[in-house]
Motif scaffolding. Sequence first.
Motif, mmCIF file in Angstrom:
data_model
loop_
_atom_site.group_PDB
_atom_site.id
_atom_site.type_symbol
_atom_site.label_atom_id
_atom_site.label_comp_id
_atom_site.label_asym_id
_atom_site.label_seq_id
_atom_site.Cartn_x
_atom_site.Cartn_y
_atom_site.Cartn_z
ATOM 1 N N MET A 267 30.246 -34.237 -72.492
ATOM 2 C CA MET A 267 31.491 -34.565 -71.810
ATOM 3 C C MET A 267 32.379 -33.326 -71.689
ATOM 4 S SD MET A 267 33.674 -37.786 -72.838
ATOM 5 C CE MET A 267 35.196 -38.220 -72.096
ATOM 6 N N PHE A 268 32.489 -32.576 -72.764
ATOM 7 C CA PHE A 268 33.305 -31.365 -72.702
ATOM 8 C C PHE A 268 32.703 -30.360 -71.725
ATOM 9 C CE2 PHE A 268 35.155 -32.363 -77.050
ATOM 10 C CZ PHE A 268 36.408 -32.630 -76.540
ATOM 11 N N ALA A 269 31.375 -30.227 -71.770
ATOM 12 C CA ALA A 269 30.738 -29.325 -70.818
ATOM 13 C C ALA A 269 31.157 -29.719 -69.415
ATOM 14 C CB ALA A 269 29.214 -29.379 -70.971
ATOM 15 N N GLY A 270 31.128 -31.029 -69.162
ATOM 16 C CA GLY A 270 31.511 -31.514 -67.843
ATOM 17 C C GLY A 270 32.955 -31.186 -67.515
ATOM 18 N N VAL A 271 33.837 -31.408 -68.478
ATOM 19 C CA VAL A 271 35.252 -31.164 -68.201
ATOM 20 C C VAL A 271 35.485 -29.683 -67.902
ATOM 21 C CG1 VAL A 271 37.576 -31.188 -69.152
ATOM 22 C CG2 VAL A 271 36.064 -33.133 -69.528
ATOM 23 N N TYR A 272 34.905 -28.801 -68.717
ATOM 24 C CA TYR A 272 35.130 -27.375 -68.485
ATOM 25 C C TYR A 272 34.531 -26.924 -67.158
ATOM 26 C CZ TYR A 272 37.123 -26.401 -73.063
ATOM 27 O OH TYR A 272 37.950 -26.366 -74.147
ATOM 28 N N HIS A 273 33.358 -27.469 -66.848
ATOM 29 C CA HIS A 273 32.674 -27.016 -65.646
ATOM 30 C C HIS A 273 33.346 -27.530 -64.381
ATOM 31 C CE1 HIS A 273 29.058 -25.173 -63.929
ATOM 32 N NE2 HIS A 273 29.038 -26.149 -63.050
ATOM 33 N N TRP A 274 33.763 -28.783 -64.385
ATOM 34 C CA TRP A 274 34.265 -29.376 -63.145
ATOM 35 C C TRP A 274 35.782 -29.466 -63.087
ATOM 36 C CZ3 TRP A 274 29.280 -30.909 -64.631
ATOM 37 C CH2 TRP A 274 28.289 -30.648 -63.662
ATOM 38 N N PHE A 275 36.442 -28.941 -64.097
ATOM 39 C CA PHE A 275 37.904 -28.935 -64.051
ATOM 40 C C PHE A 275 38.429 -28.298 -62.762
ATOM 41 C CE2 PHE A 275 42.139 -27.388 -65.023
ATOM 42 C CZ PHE A 275 42.702 -28.456 -65.701
ATOM 43 N N PRO A 276 37.877 -27.152 -62.347
ATOM 44 C CA PRO A 276 38.353 -26.548 -61.093
ATOM 45 C C PRO A 276 38.207 -27.502 -59.900
ATOM 46 C CG PRO A 276 36.789 -25.090 -62.198
ATOM 47 C CD PRO A 276 36.831 -26.337 -62.984
ATOM 48 N N ARG A 277 37.159 -28.317 -59.935
ATOM 49 C CA ARG A 277 36.954 -29.241 -58.823
ATOM 50 C C ARG A 277 37.932 -30.407 -58.876
ATOM 51 N NH1 ARG A 277 35.031 -27.855 -54.367
ATOM 52 N NH2 ARG A 277 37.150 -27.342 -54.907
ATOM 53 N N MET A 278 38.392 -30.723 -60.088
ATOM 54 C CA MET A 278 39.306 -31.849 -60.223
ATOM 55 C C MET A 278 40.735 -31.429 -59.914
ATOM 56 S SD MET A 278 38.115 -33.626 -63.705
ATOM 57 C CE MET A 278 37.132 -35.081 -63.654
ATOM 58 N N TYR A 279 41.149 -30.305 -60.455
ATOM 59 C CA TYR A 279 42.559 -29.945 -60.373
ATOM 60 C C TYR A 279 42.805 -28.696 -59.533
ATOM 61 C CZ TYR A 279 43.246 -33.478 -63.882
ATOM 62 O OH TYR A 279 43.274 -34.674 -64.529
#
Lengths: 415, 601
Positions: B438-450
Amino acid sequence: MSFKLVVLLVIVLGTLAIAQLIRLYEHSYKLRGRREEDIPNRDNKLNANALLVFGIALFAFFIWLMAKYGYTSRGEAASLHGENVDWLFDINFIIIFAVFFLTNGVLFWFSFKYVRKPGVKAFFFTHSNKLELIWTVIPAIVLAFIIIMGLKSWNDIMAPSENQAINVEIFSEQYKWTARYPGSDNKLGGFDYKATTGNNPLAIITTATLDTAIKYMEFGTDDGSVLGMSLLEEKLNNPKNMFIPKDRLKMEKELDSKSRLVRLLHQMRARHDSNKDVNAYDDVLETDTLHLIVDRDYEFTFRAKDVIHSAYMPHFRLQMNTVPGMVTRFKMRPTITTEEIRKRRNNPTFNYIILCNKVCGSAHYKMKMIVVVETQAQFDKWMSTKKNFGTTFLTKAEAAAPAEGVVSDLQVAVN
Amino acid sequence: MAALTHDTNGHHEAHAHEDEGFVSKYIFSYDHKMISKQYLITAIFMGIVAMMLSILFRIQLAWPGESSDFLSMFLGERWAPGGIMKENMYLGLVTIHGTIMVFFLLTGGLSGIFSNLLIPFQIGARDMASGFMNMLSYWLFFISSIIMLTSLFIETGPAMGGWTIYPPLSALPQAIEGSGLGMILWLSSMAIFIASSLMGSLNYIVTVLNLRTKGMTMSRMPLTVWAFFITAIIGVLSFPVLLSAVLLLTMDRVLGTSFYLSDIIINGEMLENHGGSPVLYQHLFWFLGHPEVYIVLLPALGLSSEVISTNSRKPIFGYRAMIGSLIAIGFLSFIVWAHHMFVTGMNPFLGSVFVFTTLLITIPSAVKVFNYLTTLWKGSLIFTPAMLFAVGLVSSFITGGVTGIILADSALDIMVHDTYFVVAHFHVVMGLSAVFGMFAGVYHWFPRMYGRMLNTRLGYLHFWMTIIGAYGVFFPMHFVGIAGAPRRYYDNSVFNEFDTVAHDMIFDLNVIITYFAIFAAIGQGVFLFNFFYSVFRGPKSVQNPWKSNTLEWTSPVEPIHGNWHGELPTVHRWPYDYSKPGAEDDFIPQNVPLKDGEEEH
Ligand code: HEM
Ligand SMILES: [Cu+2]
Ligand SMILES: [Cu+2]
């Protein structure tokens, strides 16, 4: 603890301060035009090295734990099947250690070794049927071995007992254990939960216990703490009594429930074969300590009165849930006396134990019974001090009758 | 607001410029990106709550009977008179911690966040098949979270039977106070949660099957989408069974039926129920319960496949084998449930069958691990925080998987079932692996989310604190279990009465564990700080920060309705063309046509 709270706060604030510092550092860094997603080689290497160090530390931590704590409390198994379980456990542990060290080792090694280096391009490698076949087949072979060994042990452990095994019943309720020995006939008397009364906590069925249970349903306790059907009915029918609807409903429900239950008890009583009473009367109940004879086979049956409990005897590698409405079983032969194991463990106060291992309520963690394994002679001596169920039940019932009836805190369900 | 139409070749600029009200943009949004963020924030919040609960009961375990300001601060006089936690509250905390972590953080969270974000993005769709159902799914999740949290604050306390809520304990308020109103709230919350999960899953399945853009065949889908897809199917098939278990339990409680109850005397009350079986509940529960653990894990594996491949600058090794193992794991996860019940008195032969199937499931799991390792081999590894977490996932998946082998062996399970060994096992695979994913996902796709970047340095600090803390908690815990310490014990001091050596060992380890737990919890503070700071103040992200191949990185940085201006991208290749020989860059996005003479991998 308030000291600990302070420590905690200091740590929290400290972390936040560090976070702030990093922020500042980052800002200065940004002035130099680095973007967040460009990982400098230095950072990258640092993390790769850290992963390797972490891997080594992890292994060291594990080895330290294993050496210091791996066997400390578990110790050697004190039952026949337990020796087998331990052997299997060791083999499986060796296999999983090997896998753990190898694969984790490879993981951390690769992380370290293949960190990005300027000018080195990654190797375009999409699949290899051969490799994939190898690492499907090898685990499959190892697992086949594990499965076969495991099932062999499992089948032995779960197989029916030999005829000469001693039948002992372990009864569980919130929050205590009761053991029932079969007496000289090695037969435990039958039971039905509806036969439970104050004198008969394990609901053993005999002519007398059924009579008592019926009487108790019909007339309740004499001190009036629990009303029987007749009193309930009288109260409800008495025009002088006024009840708030909730209480009336409750009493009506109780009466209904008791009249249904008593009907079942009457049927049971009518069908009851009094020749079987002897099986029950020579049973011996014990709530304090479970006494077992060393090197004898036991067939344990388990029952629960209220919720699920679990009889967990870690030193014998035995565990079985006790389930309301069901009888479960486990066979076991203790091989080391309490005296002997204390010497071997060099722990003069050590005792075998039954712990409750299925959450069963607030005092779950205190629900336990000491187990003593002793020689036949010691056991016989202990047993000779015990009264059997017949003696306790019949004398109590007689002494109390008719004035007091059956003393009990039992109350029939509203539900 | 206008519902989107989903023809794959339509023009959607109109939607992009649509003026939306605050409510339809931020609250009752139909947009998968917004819903994904809503899930993220809710899951983070639920995760913090559940983590705090765990710190409370860890303090109790390490220093039982000692008065603690910390406990009285959080629990008050009602549940911690004089700063000493009540027995029942201990059980309540454990129960709600487990429930929140498994269902609200890892199930609702992982699928809710990433299936929502990535399925439409990575298959090249404008949104989910049904935006309305998607919104409903989130709001049901929200309501169920509120109900679950409310149960912490009621007079009789929350449910107290453990997250598996086995009856009769959970069915009889007379047995423990948490089985009163607390259990009613638990059951209602879960029923709503299941409805939410089903709507979500059906949506994911339909979207994947129907809305793939031109060229996006099933065999060109990123492994993330494959993982979400299989997860959704597992969820649709297993959650209804939990619902039926919950309904039958409710009927036993309310209508006086006897599905799970038989021959019971509780608190001196003789119940009339006869003929039911508590074991039936366990079958129903674990028929969901086991697939559930893969519902939690598969998305994490999917996310890390993507992260590892991107940051190794290498194709994922054995793409087809990875899909094969996902499917195999998904299938097998339905026929292993009774390995949780070896010592319930279930027929031993049945036990043997489940030993066999359970051990089978380790084969596809092993294949996945080996494929990850080979992906790293001769890669050009870039340790972004996401990559570190993905490597952490592989490590803990191995560690937790191998202890699963011990547990799956029924003969060995006898001695460790329901002890801390099991607690350690499942925390290593869920508390480490799935959370790392989950953290890997958050760090990786944070730019895509925000549209902004998380701070990398803080990400490193967070990773290292988390992995050290988490391994520090759960490694020693195995040994507490091997020592014979049962789970869900309020106080292990009872060991003193029969084995002082075991007692000392358990307490030594429990103190170590608690310190590591506090350390790891503080590490999460770093994450929270980084997260909320970066949402507002993080540096702006570029189009494709990780130089990744999947379609989401071709969508504009500023999120727009419909995901792409103009036509949807067309897919020409699989998503793993990293460092392909003959190409200039070390990555070729999926929408780049094959060059003349270039072969598709
Ligand atoms: C290699 C594969 C695995 C095997 C063979 C395996 C086996 C087992 C077995 C046999 C148990 C029952 C232990 C007992 O109660 O005595 C168990 C418990 C559990 N496993 Fe695994 N497991 C594996 C992987 C996983 C994964 C990947 C997850 C989650 C992501 C997981 C989560 C759990 C949970 C939550 C429990 C305990 C539930 C409870 O009792 O509260 N396992 N596992
Ligand atoms: Cu118990
Ligand atoms: Cu399972």
